[in-house]
Each structure stands twice: as C-alpha cells, then as structure tokens.
Write a protein that holds these residues in place. Structure first.
Motif, short mmCIF file in Angstrom:
data_model
loop_
_atom_site.label_atom_id
_atom_site.label_comp_id
_atom_site.label_asym_id
_atom_site.label_seq_id
_atom_site.Cartn_x
_atom_site.Cartn_y
_atom_site.Cartn_z
N THR A 269 -8.98 32.07 -5.50
CA THR A 269 -7.74 32.79 -5.82
C THR A 269 -6.70 32.71 -4.69
OG1 THR A 269 -8.37 35.00 -5.01
CG2 THR A 269 -9.03 34.41 -7.26
N ASN A 270 -6.95 31.89 -3.67
CA ASN A 270 -5.94 31.69 -2.64
C ASN A 270 -4.90 30.68 -3.11
OD1 ASN A 270 -7.18 33.43 -0.79
ND2 ASN A 270 -8.53 31.80 -0.03
N SER A 271 -3.76 30.67 -2.45
CA SER A 271 -2.73 29.68 -2.78
C SER A 271 -3.22 28.29 -2.41
CB SER A 271 -1.43 30.00 -2.03
OG SER A 271 -0.92 31.25 -2.43
N MET A 272 -2.90 27.32 -3.26
CA MET A 272 -3.36 25.95 -3.02
C MET A 272 -2.30 25.17 -2.28
SD MET A 272 -5.34 24.92 -6.57
CE MET A 272 -3.93 25.23 -7.67
N PHE A 273 -2.76 24.32 -1.35
CA PHE A 273 -1.90 23.44 -0.58
C PHE A 273 -2.45 22.02 -0.68
CE2 PHE A 273 -1.30 27.65 1.07
CZ PHE A 273 0.07 27.72 1.31
N PRO A 274 -1.59 21.01 -0.50
CA PRO A 274 -2.06 19.62 -0.62
C PRO A 274 -3.25 19.34 0.30
CG PRO A 274 0.33 19.70 -0.46
CD PRO A 274 -0.17 21.08 -0.18
N PRO A 275 -4.22 18.57 -0.18
CA PRO A 275 -4.25 17.98 -1.53
C PRO A 275 -4.76 18.98 -2.58
CG PRO A 275 -6.16 17.29 -0.27
CD PRO A 275 -5.34 18.12 0.66
N ILE A 276 -4.02 19.07 -3.70
CA ILE A 276 -4.46 19.88 -4.84
C ILE A 276 -5.17 18.94 -5.82
CG2 ILE A 276 -3.72 21.33 -6.77
CD1 ILE A 276 -1.26 22.11 -5.12
N HIS A 277 -6.40 19.29 -6.15
CA HIS A 277 -7.22 18.40 -7.00
C HIS A 277 -7.20 18.88 -8.45
CE1 HIS A 277 -8.95 16.20 -3.59
NE2 HIS A 277 -8.92 17.37 -2.95
N GLN A 278 -7.45 17.92 -9.35
CA GLN A 278 -7.55 18.27 -10.76
C GLN A 278 -8.62 17.41 -11.43
OE1 GLN A 278 -3.76 17.43 -12.60
NE2 GLN A 278 -4.31 15.30 -13.02
N CYS A 279 -9.16 17.95 -12.53
CA CYS A 279 -10.13 17.18 -13.30
C CYS A 279 -9.40 16.36 -14.37
CB CYS A 279 -11.16 18.12 -13.95
SG CYS A 279 -10.48 19.10 -15.31
N LEU A 280 -10.15 15.62 -15.17
CA LEU A 280 -9.54 14.80 -16.22
C LEU A 280 -8.83 15.63 -17.27
CD1 LEU A 280 -12.41 12.16 -16.69
CD2 LEU A 280 -10.17 11.79 -15.61
N ASN A 281 -9.22 16.91 -17.41
CA ASN A 281 -8.58 17.79 -18.39
C ASN A 281 -7.41 18.58 -17.80
OD1 ASN A 281 -10.34 17.10 -20.52
ND2 ASN A 281 -11.91 18.49 -19.70
N CYS B 155 -8.38 24.02 -5.22
CA CYS B 155 -8.03 23.61 -3.86
C CYS B 155 -9.09 22.68 -3.28
CB CYS B 155 -7.84 24.84 -2.96
SG CYS B 155 -9.36 25.73 -2.57
N SER B 156 -8.73 22.03 -2.19
CA SER B 156 -9.63 21.03 -1.59
C SER B 156 -10.89 21.67 -1.01
CB SER B 156 -8.88 20.26 -0.50
OG SER B 156 -8.37 21.14 0.49
N ILE B 157 -10.79 22.90 -0.51
CA ILE B 157 -11.96 23.58 0.05
C ILE B 157 -12.97 23.89 -1.05
CG2 ILE B 157 -12.77 25.65 1.25
CD1 ILE B 157 -10.13 25.69 2.74
N CYS B 158 -12.46 24.42 -2.16
CA CYS B 158 -13.37 24.79 -3.25
C CYS B 158 -13.92 23.57 -3.98
CB CYS B 158 -12.66 25.72 -4.24
SG CYS B 158 -12.36 27.37 -3.55
N LYS B 159 -13.24 22.44 -3.88
CA LYS B 159 -13.75 21.21 -4.49
C LYS B 159 -15.13 20.87 -3.90
CE LYS B 159 -12.51 16.36 -5.30
NZ LYS B 159 -13.53 15.65 -4.49
N LEU B 160 -15.29 21.12 -2.61
CA LEU B 160 -16.58 20.87 -1.96
C LEU B 160 -17.62 21.90 -2.38
CD1 LEU B 160 -15.24 20.08 1.63
CD2 LEU B 160 -15.88 18.43 -0.16
N ARG B 161 -17.16 23.12 -2.60
CA ARG B 161 -18.09 24.20 -2.94
C ARG B 161 -18.70 24.05 -4.34
NH1 ARG B 161 -14.33 29.30 -0.97
NH2 ARG B 161 -14.51 28.94 1.29
N VAL B 162 -17.96 23.44 -5.26
CA VAL B 162 -18.43 23.36 -6.65
C VAL B 162 -19.13 22.04 -6.93
CG1 VAL B 162 -16.65 24.95 -7.46
CG2 VAL B 162 -16.18 22.49 -7.46
N ASP C 74 -11.43 12.04 -7.58
CA ASP C 74 -10.44 12.17 -6.50
C ASP C 74 -9.02 12.17 -7.06
OD1 ASP C 74 -12.20 12.25 -4.23
OD2 ASP C 74 -12.62 10.13 -4.59
N ILE C 75 -8.83 12.85 -8.18
CA ILE C 75 -7.51 12.91 -8.80
C ILE C 75 -6.71 14.05 -8.17
CG2 ILE C 75 -6.24 13.13 -10.96
CD1 ILE C 75 -8.82 12.34 -12.42
N ARG C 76 -5.52 13.72 -7.68
CA ARG C 76 -4.63 14.75 -7.12
C ARG C 76 -3.57 15.13 -8.14
NH1 ARG C 76 -2.74 13.33 -1.06
NH2 ARG C 76 -1.31 15.03 -1.58
N CYS C 77 -3.22 16.41 -8.14
CA CYS C 77 -2.16 16.87 -9.04
C CYS C 77 -0.83 16.81 -8.29
CB CYS C 77 -2.46 18.30 -9.49
SG CYS C 77 -1.33 18.88 -10.77
#
Length: 308
Positions: A62-74, A79-86, A99-102
């Motif tokens: 729930t923190n503000s996202m800063f580059p790189p902002i990631h997205q899935c195919l949908n 955020c980049s930190i949580c991308k590693l967590r999930v 590795d898709i960036r929004c």
C-alpha cells in the motif's frame, strides 16, 4: 539484560511538579493528530487526482510506487520491492509477472503534483510525485518518535501527545521548572554498566525538555553521561541553552551546550558524546563515602538564548 530498575533519582527544585497541576489532566485526545484523513468517502465520487493516486498505491504494501513499476500480462501493477516478495507471481490474478514495466503509469506519476501526507499536521507544501517521498522523510511536520530511552517504544505523535504518553505510559516525572538538582543513586555501580537509563521532563518557556542520565562504555572505560534533548525540531532547539554540573570535595565538572532535538535518538546523542561525561571513578569520588555506591548529584538550568 538491562538493569533498568537499579538507578533511583531523587529531585529537589523550586518548580511545580507537573503531575499536581491541571496540565496533568491533559489526556490522549491529541491522538487524532497521528492519523491523516483519507480523501475517499463512500458517498462522494473520487477526484481524478485521487483516483490516479490510488492507482499508484502498491496493492501489496500500500506504499506509493516509484520506477520501476511492474505489471503482469493482465495489467495489474505492484512495486519492485513487492515483486520479489511475491515470488514473481501477480498477487491479484496469480499470473507470472516477468519483467514488464508499466511505463504509462510511470509517465502519469511524473506529471502529478501532490500535497505532503502530513498536510493535516500543518504542512502546506505541494511536490512533484517523485520528490514527495524525499520531502516527507524530512518534513518538519512529520510525527516525532517517543523520546523514552532505548528503541523499544514505537509510539509516534506530536509533542502534546508524546508528553501525555511519557507521563501516563512511561510514568516519567515532569516538572514545571528551568533549574533542577537531582541525586542519582545506584546501589552497585559495578554491575551491568550499560543498564542505567533515566529520563525526566521539564516544562519551561512554554516548551518541553528531556533530561537524560545514562551509563555506557566509552571504549573500555565505564562512564556516565547527562544531556538535554528538546521536544521539537532542531531549529527551535538552537534557541535554548543549558548547563549541567556535578561536584564534591572541592572539585567540579561543568558542561554547557545547546539541547539536541528529539529527532536525534538518545543513542545518537550519547554516541556523539554531546553532554556531560563523568568517568565512573570520578562519579564515585563525587559520591563520597566508601565509593561503593553511586550518589551523584547533577544540578543544572535551562535558558532561552538572548533572553533578558
């Protein structure tokens, strides 16, 4: 293990004990200052700025996202930190993230100007989205950490709230006075030398000051330190000065300085040696008697600079 309860502090001063005044009945009604009101209402439509701001919130932390902002195919973002967590799986649809960036959302964020999140506490500044986080980390209106010695207490708030918190939750002695004379007593000063931590609060010049007395090791030498912290920011702290002294048997040690802001932790002040430092042998010499019990009297006063 810290021997917190071993040190006693006996106080003599001409001021009023704050617990006996009407001021002591100030309760925790300041607690509402800790929380910022949301712009969202169940009965009102969100403004475009609010809608975009919510899009920029990571759904995981729930923190503000800063580059790189990631997205899935949908199109779900995080955020980049949580991308590693999930484990590289979208927390919304469970698709692989890759590795898709929004880039579109990053560009939108770049065009935004938003108020500081501490606007409800008095900050009226507006910043470009990518500068906002840096400002908030140093904002003069951000809540203060509890100044109680040690890092165990996680309470934050404005100064009136913290004064009540120290009084009610930490049982800190409070005095309406600018001069003081305290006798610190330790039954066995040769036990855990890093254990002694004492705090008292003084209310004078319509401000609050924290007097600390701590024991620690300076290299291999056991020492005590006394210092003052100002309950406010560093700019206001520089408007005041203070003096501490200890002595006996025709000897005296004196310290004069400027109180540090409680933005600086007690450990930071202690480790910078910004206070009256007394070697243990000297403290026992000032204590008199057989030098087996610490009875150290610390006298001092607080003044406002350039005051008449």
């Amino acid at each position: 293990m810290e021997d917190v309860g071993v040190v006693e502090c006996l106080t003599t001063c001409d001021g009023i004990y704050e617990g006996d005044s009407n001021h002591s009945r100030r309760r925790h009604h300041h607690h509402h200052h800790l929380f910022l009101a949301s712009a969202k209402s169940h009965n009102k439509a969100l403004s475009p700025a609010t809608s975009v701001h919510e899009l920029l919130q990571c759904p995981v932390c729930t923190n503000s996202m800063f580059p790189p902002i990631h997205q899935c195919l949908n199109g779900h973002t995080l955020c980049s930190i949580c991308k590693l967590r999930v484990n590289n799986r979208c927390p919304t649809c469970r698709e692989e993230l890759g590795d898709i960036r929004c880039l579109a959302l990053e560009k939108v964020a770049e065009s935004l100007e938003l108020p500081c999140k501490y606007c409800s506490l008095g900050c009226m500044e507006i910043f470009p989205y990518y500068n906002k986080l840096k400002h908030e980390a140093q904002c003069n209106f951000r809540p203060y950490n509890c100044p109680y010695p040690g890092s165990e207490c996680s309470v934050v708030g404005d100064i009136p709230f913290l004064v009540g918190h120290l009084r009610e939750d930490h049982k800190v002695d409070m005095h309406i006075v600018s001069t003081f004379n305290h006798l610190y007593v330790k039954s066995n000063p040769r036990e855990v030398d890093n254990a002694a931590r004492m705090l008292m609060v003084f209310n004078c010049y319509s401000q609050y000051f924290c007097l600390h007395f701590e024991a620690f090791l300076l290299g291999m030498a056991p020492v005590y330190i006394a210092f003052l912290r100002f309950m406010g920011d560093a700019v206001e702290a520089r408007k005041f000065g203070y003096r501490l002294e200890v002595g006996a048997n025709g000897r005296k040690l004196i310290w004069e300085g400027t109180p540090r802001s409680i933005r600086d932790s007690d450990q930071k002040v202690r480790d910078s040696h910004d206070g009256l430092i007394i070697q243990r042998n000297m403290a026992l010499f000032f204590s008199g008697g057989d030098r087996k019990q610490l009875k150290l009297r610390v006298a001092g006063r607080i003044w406002k600079e350039n005051s008449t």
